[in-house]
Write a protein that holds these residues in place. Sequence first.
Motif: not given
Length: 334
Positions: A267-271, A292-297, A311-321
């Motif tokens: 978790r991050a408070g901002l980004m 999760s973060a305020l932006n750039g979860g 490279v063959n990586s997955r960025i998924v199910d983060n909040t809010p994006n």
Amino acid sequence: MLQSGEEMLRRHLSALALAVPMVAVLGIGSAAGAEPQVSIPCDVAALNSAITAANDNTGPHTIRLAPRCVYNVQTPASAGGLGANALPRITGTVTLLGRHTTIRRDPDASESFRIAEIDGPNGRLTVEGVTATGGGYLDYGGTYLPTDGGTLILRHSVVTNSTANVGGAIVVNQGSTLEVHDSVLRNSAAQQGGAIYNGPRSTTLLKHTRVEGNQATQFGGGIFTAGTSLTIKNSHISANRAFDQGGGIYNDRAPMDISSTTIADNRAGLMGGGIANYGTSTLTKSTVRRNSALNGGGIWQAPSFGVLNLVNSRIVDNTPNNCRPVGAVPACTS
């Protein structure tokens, strides 16, 4: 005169029996071709004396610690420009071999001190099978401080419950080197780099290692890097927290290479709940999820500061994006 088969067998068995004590004696000290070792009791003074002898080349460089012992340090044995240390400063080659062994700063100690400082250019400390805990309340490096070209290697070890303003567990300082293999860095805290602060001109390598449950009041709940390189392989960066940016990792304009690694539940408070990236980084066969973060979860890629390649990586199910700003990380969907 020819010997009978029975007499020859008796002579052969007799020779073997004579050889056995010699093998046992060699095993206690330095068997042929092996590094000389010294075994010490569960006593802090004995540990300090063995380290001093290793530094001075007057004793073995490999020190076998008492199994299941807690070396409970109440007062520091040495001091440097960046604070006091539980152990003598490492200025030569020293290896500490433990088995369920702990070195800790006494919880009731009145002074602030880390566990060990490794001074370059010749200081080299290898720690295996040891839990280091409770160190810190300093500006730099709550548990370990390789500095001025020193080297620290951790294997099958744990670093926990330490604190500092910079590098809650470890600061890699002024062109030094850190390697962490098959180990755990957990529950430490700092303003920057809850577990690790990889400083300018320094290099850090993590393999098969867990960085979990650490926090930073500013940047890099798990790791802060501004060094020559940060390489992470087959590891987990999880459940760390930064109140500002980079819950898992904060990259301050440095090269970073991550492969076969999971970055999750940070978790991050901002980004940048998982990663706040201001440098040139590559993620290969890795996963960034449930951060999760305020932006750039998942990932915050700072505009005009380096790139992050997937490279063959997955960025998924983060909040809010998953990634922000939109389009800053190629192949990452919001």
